[in-house]
Design a protein around this motif. Sequence first.
Motif, short mmCIF file in Angstrom:
data_model
loop_
_atom_site.label_atom_id
_atom_site.label_comp_id
_atom_site.label_asym_id
_atom_site.label_seq_id
_atom_site.Cartn_x
_atom_site.Cartn_y
_atom_site.Cartn_z
N GLN A 178 -10.13 7.37 7.10
CA GLN A 178 -10.26 7.79 8.55
C GLN A 178 -11.91 7.99 8.87
N ASN A 179 -12.43 8.40 7.92
CA ASN A 179 -13.97 8.66 8.32
C ASN A 179 -14.99 7.44 7.91
N THR A 180 -14.25 6.60 7.60
CA THR A 180 -15.31 5.33 6.99
C THR A 180 -15.23 4.38 8.55
N PRO A 181 -16.58 4.37 9.07
CA PRO A 181 -16.64 3.29 10.10
C PRO A 181 -16.33 1.88 9.65
N PHE A 182 -15.77 1.13 10.42
CA PHE A 182 -15.55 -0.37 10.20
C PHE A 182 -16.08 -1.21 11.35
N HIS A 184 -10.59 -9.99 5.48
CA HIS A 184 -11.11 -9.93 4.21
C HIS A 184 -12.21 -8.85 4.36
N GLN A 185 -12.90 -8.43 5.31
CA GLN A 185 -13.96 -7.73 5.48
C GLN A 185 -13.31 -6.32 5.45
N SER A 186 -12.14 -6.17 6.00
CA SER A 186 -11.39 -4.67 5.98
C SER A 186 -10.96 -4.60 4.64
N PHE A 187 -10.50 -5.61 3.74
CA PHE A 187 -9.99 -5.28 2.56
C PHE A 187 -11.19 -4.88 1.47
N GLU A 188 -12.55 -5.35 1.69
CA GLU A 188 -13.74 -5.14 1.18
C GLU A 188 -14.13 -3.73 1.29
N THR A 189 -13.89 -3.39 2.55
CA THR A 189 -14.32 -1.84 2.72
C THR A 189 -13.22 -0.88 2.35
N PRO A 236 -5.06 -2.51 11.74
CA PRO A 236 -3.81 -2.67 11.58
C PRO A 236 -3.55 -2.87 10.29
N MET A 237 -4.04 -3.68 9.26
CA MET A 237 -3.96 -4.03 8.07
C MET A 237 -4.08 -2.71 7.21
N ILE A 238 -4.99 -2.13 7.43
CA ILE A 238 -5.12 -0.78 6.97
C ILE A 238 -4.04 0.27 7.17
N LYS A 239 -3.66 0.30 8.08
CA LYS A 239 -2.58 1.37 8.80
C LYS A 239 -1.27 1.13 8.16
N VAL A 240 -0.76 -0.36 7.88
CA VAL A 240 0.02 -0.61 7.17
C VAL A 240 0.22 0.17 5.86
N ALA A 241 -0.95 -0.14 5.22
CA ALA A 241 -1.26 0.28 3.72
C ALA A 241 -0.97 1.96 3.71
N SER A 269 8.57 -2.15 11.21
CA SER A 269 7.24 -2.60 11.16
C SER A 269 6.70 -3.18 9.87
N PHE A 270 7.23 -2.60 8.80
CA PHE A 270 6.91 -3.30 7.49
C PHE A 270 7.55 -4.52 7.23
N ILE A 271 8.84 -4.74 7.73
CA ILE A 271 9.57 -6.04 7.42
C ILE A 271 9.28 -7.14 8.42
N GLN A 272 8.24 -6.64 9.21
CA GLN A 272 7.59 -7.76 10.49
C GLN A 272 6.24 -8.07 10.28
N SER A 273 5.63 -7.36 9.21
CA SER A 273 4.25 -7.20 8.98
C SER A 273 3.62 -8.37 8.16
N PRO A 274 2.74 -9.30 8.59
CA PRO A 274 2.26 -10.48 7.99
C PRO A 274 1.20 -10.03 6.88
N PHE A 275 0.98 -8.67 6.77
CA PHE A 275 -0.06 -8.13 5.67
C PHE A 275 0.79 -7.57 4.51
#
Length: 665
Positions: A226-230, A189-194, A57-62, A80-86
């Motif tokens: 899209q091609n990076t596994p997480f 945090h791990q999503s952000f590092e990836t 979800p965090m990456i999808k918003v970005a 979706s933007f104005i309700q996103s904690p991200f």
Amino acid sequence: RSIFKPGKRIGIVVPELEKYISLLKRELSAELVPNSIFKPDEQVFNISLALPLSQEPMIKVAIDLLNIKSATITINKFLSFIQSPFLGFAYPPSQEISDLERKLRKRRILSISLDQFESTYGNIPQIKRLVEVLRSWVSHKDLFTLSPYENNLLPSEWTEKISAVLKAFNWPGYSKDSTSHQFVLSKRHQSFETWKNCLNQLSSLNQILGPINREKALEYFTNIVQNTPFQIKTPEHSIQVVGLLESSGMQFDHLWIMGCHSEALPAHPEPNPFIPYEIRNKFSIPRSNSQRELEFAEQSLKRLIVASPDVHCSFPLHEGDMDLEISPLIKSFPNIDKTNYLSKRIKDHILTLTDLEELTEPEFLPATDTEKRLYSTEGISSGYALLKDQVECPFRAFARYRLNSERHQIPEVDYDNLDRGNVIHKALELFWFDTVDSDTLLELSKDSLEKQLKRYVREALKICSIRTTNQTQFNNLEIERNIRVIHDWLLAIELKRPSFRIHKLEKSISINLAGIKLLLRIDRIDEIPGKGLLLIDYKAGRDAKPTEWFAEKIRSPQLPLYSMDEPPAGLAYGHLVIGKPEFKGTTIPDFPLGQFKNHDFKKITGCSSWEELLKHWKTRLNRVADEFLRGKHTVAPINKGEPCRYCEFDSLCRVQETLETWESD
């Protein structure tokens, strides 16, 4: 859970793991970690399958933010933007954000303009900052200097731009200074590092791509994400959920092989049509033929059987509407007696408690003094709907008007049935404003009538359907359709009526019932010479039924309510549909209306006079309004739940259990 012991490894092998990963995660969490409904990150199992980073979800918003290309943004995406904690917004949303969302939904718009946002929707500081950054991003301007930047930049320069704009958006919504162990292990945090690794990959393409424009840079970057596994890094857990291939070489103390049905074990071949048949067979390419899949399934089963001293296999009996059978590869395995284990779900535990608290809910929750004062002074817009809801189901009226829980659905398309009805209403209003009476209508020639209708429908479409302004071809089709609807109505009904003239169009009135001020608008009032007034309500959708005026509970209170403003001599529905227009209702005796289907109120209600009928309606409607103020809020839909078919409060009142009982009866 029954066999778990500290230090023991439990394996769950799923042949089609990618197909069931979401279901498995939800069900295993509910059974093994019931508390996960409050703490989603708290788990006792690992799932080996890594999903694409873009699904976080965090990456999808970005990605959604970066891919906005114009100053017009869809309403769903904006919300979706104005309700996103991200993006640093509070959850649950603040009162200001909730009020803005309600305002946007009520307007039934599909998109908003960032350039006109502040002047149209007010000035909320946090949203103002979001809109400013979005405007600078879509206009290719620097965030600080507001000067345009070059169209073509190196990928590494685009990574800097991307990072800068996301930082301005307050993404990913947490402080970078946090160094706690729990934070470092968190999914965010791990999503952000990836994500940062993906940016590095884009930067590494400098020598290959050279300077490129922003669209190309985002295309390459989105493809990388899209091609990076997480796969989130978690502490080693005793329970491992793996696919058939990933289980190779693993050893367990206990092993459960699930999904062993004939459709999955062995799997159906899916040969690649671009690889020649000879090559597929020669090199035994996976999924190339049935023989290869059978051999793979047999080898996997043999390997798994020796991977643990305690192996259990299972298969589902059904998938959707399809019956499933056990895989022929495990038919020879011995069967064991079924054992029913107690559920660990929180909701199941509540249901099995023997000391449940007995709660007797009061039938009435009277309106407070504040509510009564609000209803009597400000009033209720489209007030007939309150009475309709109270009659059809008291809880629906309670939820909508007392709890303010009405859902304003965003249109799925840019022109729907509500828009179509509004256009017909407005076109008729414009037509009769100029035409005035039946004599003027009769004087219009066929060509003149069609020209006028085309002008009025076109004008009505501009007023009522702003969303289709630039859709010329669609508008022409809709204009043609609405002209035909109104033309059929005029020819079949209006031209065959005796003399009449228009008394009022779209008249706004207010009616006071039991202390509630109901704000209403009458579509049309005709004056019949020597007879009186006729109230007309247009219906362009479902069939309207005058018989609902005479029921013990008035399900269609609109026209009976209108009659309390200025006593008429008749009430009528004008049902406008292509090929079958209808004019129907009830009137005083000897009231000339031409092609009119008159429902004799004396036979249906037993009222001896028209005045008695009007008094009867007033008494009944006052009783319904008083019932609402006294706070009757029982879940009691009429006609065995008929109003529940299109009700948005079914999850709030949980009426489904009652409806199932009615259906079984």
